[in-house]
Design an enzyme around this catalytic site. Structure first.
Site, PDB file in Angstrom:
ATOM      1  N   GLU A   1      76.655 -59.216   1.762  1.00 57.72           N
ATOM      2  CA  GLU A   1      76.149 -58.333   2.823  1.00 57.72           C
ATOM      3  C   GLU A   1      75.282 -57.212   2.280  1.00 57.72           C
ATOM      4  OE1 GLU A   1      80.393 -56.686   1.964  1.00 57.72           O
ATOM      5  OE2 GLU A   1      79.303 -58.582   1.863  1.00 57.72           O
TER       6      GLU A   1
ATOM      7  N   CYS B   1      85.048 -61.632  -0.581  1.00 61.38           N
ATOM      8  CA  CYS B   1      85.920 -60.888  -1.491  1.00 61.38           C
ATOM      9  C   CYS B   1      87.395 -61.149  -1.159  1.00 61.38           C
ATOM     10  CB  CYS B   1      85.577 -59.396  -1.452  1.00 61.38           C
ATOM     11  SG  CYS B   1      86.320 -58.437  -2.792  1.00 61.38           S
TER      12      CYS B   1
ATOM     13  N   HIS C   1      79.841 -59.664  -2.639  1.00 62.26           N
ATOM     14  CA  HIS C   1      79.552 -59.049  -1.342  1.00 62.26           C
ATOM     15  C   HIS C   1      78.087 -59.297  -0.972  1.00 62.26           C
ATOM     16  CE1 HIS C   1      83.260 -56.649  -0.672  1.00 62.26           C
ATOM     17  NE2 HIS C   1      83.352 -56.715  -1.991  1.00 62.26           N
TER      18      HIS C   1
END
Length: 557
Positions: free
Chosen positions: A519, A379, A517
């Site tokens: 994650e 990001c 993102h």
């Protein structure tokens, strides 16, 4: 009716209700049950999207674009059910819904009250989120005794009364502190917590006792006697060095058997092989690497909870211990990247907002690019890498994001409305715009470019990742930056938005950044392709320490 397990907490906050609930869910899923989870948060914010990371920690994003509490991240890391907006409810959202109905006339002019209107809305949300599953776990945020939690506790009390004990079960997490001066575990806090719970009409069925040391049988019996909970249902939750050990610890004490019996669930034996493999990989590493994380909130590491966990997951897939070196971006800016990042095997720059410390993130990207250290930008980390490349390689002096410099001569990062206009003129954003209304949120697909590192890591042409950001790569600079050697390795399905960038592998061994993102989609059992690849690159860099940097300088020369 889906059987429900309500998880409450007492004595103090941050005892680990989310981990405890998720660990139980993992065992029930391992027994073949379809499990879902949800969080009821007592704060009045509609969602945590505009809350400070210093106070609240990470904002977790789901497929449908909901901005939720970080506990939903724990849930999705432990169970395979994909959660969404309905799985996270706040007091603010409940009141917003009720007030909207009142204004619309749904209550036919009646007086709107906490009971039954607020509690009915809470119950409606619970039933909607858990419908169609074999069992649902519902965590109530905060602690017993908090004024703001009372409507939620009253709602679950009503559900138990309406549905009966074989369809609704109460699990209460409390602290059993060890007093070093006395050399004893103290059960009084747990006794008083249960007393407080009883005062509002809730008798717990199961107690999870958090402590530094295993709970002796004598203390277990004492707690059972004073709380009217069966001794078998007093479960010890001792501090662990690895949170992924918790499912096995609960199963060893028969917690899942107790739940299955009480709720009359049709479940098979638990297959814990995947969790055993996760724990074994963590316990027996064959390598270790140090990853430098350049963030803006590193004193509050919960702000990057999913990033830290995803890095560990990437290590688990190759039996590698991950040492995290947390670096404040402002400190990197002041001390210099060469000094601050000394000794790291990889550099990760995560998401963030605002201009504070941004130049430290840019410096981190530049240091990785020039020294050959593996770089992973997420990001804001991608935007920092683009700004660095534009300035240092493409020769765009003063390049920046309009988030940080509205007068930049080269806005390589900006709001879509600033560069996508019919007249070609730059529009400046409305400073009074709603902070929660201008985000690109949720799961979106992107197409990967053949022959790139990203395509190789994912092993497919189209992938979906979750987003949470406002600013984008400015398409007016696409050609100029590509001509300067930057590789755009993924774009949105309509070809409008740049999703991933990287450097050619003959220039840099591993330099990749993404606007999304990833994650949020990493789990300990499966990992995530980008994190696995990043950790592998860090291992290779460490094994060939110094060689990559020397080769890179030759190429650049």
């Amino acid at each position: 009716m889906t059987p429900l397990i309500f998880v409450t907490g007492g004595v103090v906050s941050s005892l680990g209700k989310g981990i405890a609930a998720a660990s139980l869910a993992a065992i029930l899923e391992a027994r073949g049950l379809r499990v879902t989870m949800m969080k009821l948060d007592p704060y009045i914010n509609v969602d945590p999207g505009t809350m400070s990371p210093f106070q609240h920690g990470e904002v977790y994003v789901t497929d449908d674009g909901a901005e939720t509490d970080l506990d939903l991240g724990h849930y999705e890391r432990y169970v395979r059910t994909r959660l969404g907006r309905k799985n996270s409810i706040t007091t603010g959202r409940i009141y917003e819904n009720v007030i909207r109905k009142e204004r619309r006339g749904d209550y036919l002019g009646g007086t709107v009250q906490v009971i039954p209107h607020i509690t009915d809305e809470i119950k409606r949300g619970i039933f909607d989120a858990t419908d169609g599953f074999d069992v649902g776990l519902v965590e109530i945020g905060g602690t017993v005794g908090d004024i703001e939690s009372l409507p939620f506790l009253e709602a679950i009390r009503q559900i138990r009364t309406e549905r009966g004990p074989d369809k609704a079960l109460f699990m209460h997490l409390t602290l059993v502190p060890f007093i070093a001066a006395a050399g004893e575990l103290k059960t009084k806090p747990t006794q008083h917590s249960v007393k407080e719970l009883r005062s509002i009409g809730i008798q717990p069925d199961i107690l999870i006792c958090r402590s530094e040391q295993p709970l002796p049988d004598s203390e277990r019996r004492k707690i059972a006697l004073f709380t009217s909970v069966s001794e078998r249902a007093v479960i010890s939750a001792v501090d662990l060095d690895n949170i992924y050990k918790m499912p096995a610890r609960f199963q060893e004490q028969g917690l899942d058997d107790l739940i299955v019996e009480r709720l009359k669930l049709d479940a098979g034996p638990a297959d814990m092989a995947e969790w055993d493999a996760v724990v074994d990989a963590a316990e027996h590493p064959v390598d270790e690497v140090t990853i430098g994380i350049i963030g803006k909130y590193v004193d509050h590491q919960d702000a990057y909870k999913s990033v830290a966990e995803a890095l560990k997951h990437g290590g688990l897939r190759q039996r590698t211990r991950i040492n995290l070196k947390w670096l404040e971006s402002s400190d990197v800016e002041q001390r210099g990247a060469d000094v601050a990042l000394e000794g790291v095997d990889g550099i990760l720059v995560p998401g963030g907002f605002g201009d504070r410390g941004f130049e430290g993130k840019v410096a981190g990207a530049r240091h990785a690019r020039e020294s050959g250290i593996p770089y992973f930008g997420i990001c804001y980390g991608m935007q920092a890498a683009v700004v660095d490349y534009a300035r240092a390689v493409a020769g765009l002096e003063g390049a920046n994001s309009t988030e940080n410099d509205k007068a930049t001569p080269h806005p390589v990062i900006g709001l879509i409305t600033e560069w996508r206009t019919a007249s070609g003129e730059v529009e400046r954003r409305n400073e009074d715009s709603d902070l929660g209304g201008t985000m690109r949120l949720g799961l979106q697909e992107q197409r990967l470019k053949p022959g790139t590192l990203a395509r190789e890591l994912y092993g497919k042409d189209v992938v979906g990742e979750r987003h949470r950001h406002r600013y984008e790569f400015n398409n007016r600079y696409r050609t100029q930056l590509e001509d300067a050697g930057l590789v755009i390795s993924a774009k949105s399905m309509d070809d409008l938005l740049v999703e991933m960038i990287e450097l050619p592998r003959d220039v840099h061994p591993w330099f990749l950044a993404c606007q999304a993102h990833p994650e949020f989609l990493s789990t300990p059992r499966d990992g995530h392709p980008l994190f696995v690849g990043f950790i592998r690159a860090a291992r290779e860099y460490k094994a060939n320490a110094g060689q990559a940097g020397g080769l890179l300088k030759e190429v650049q020369a």
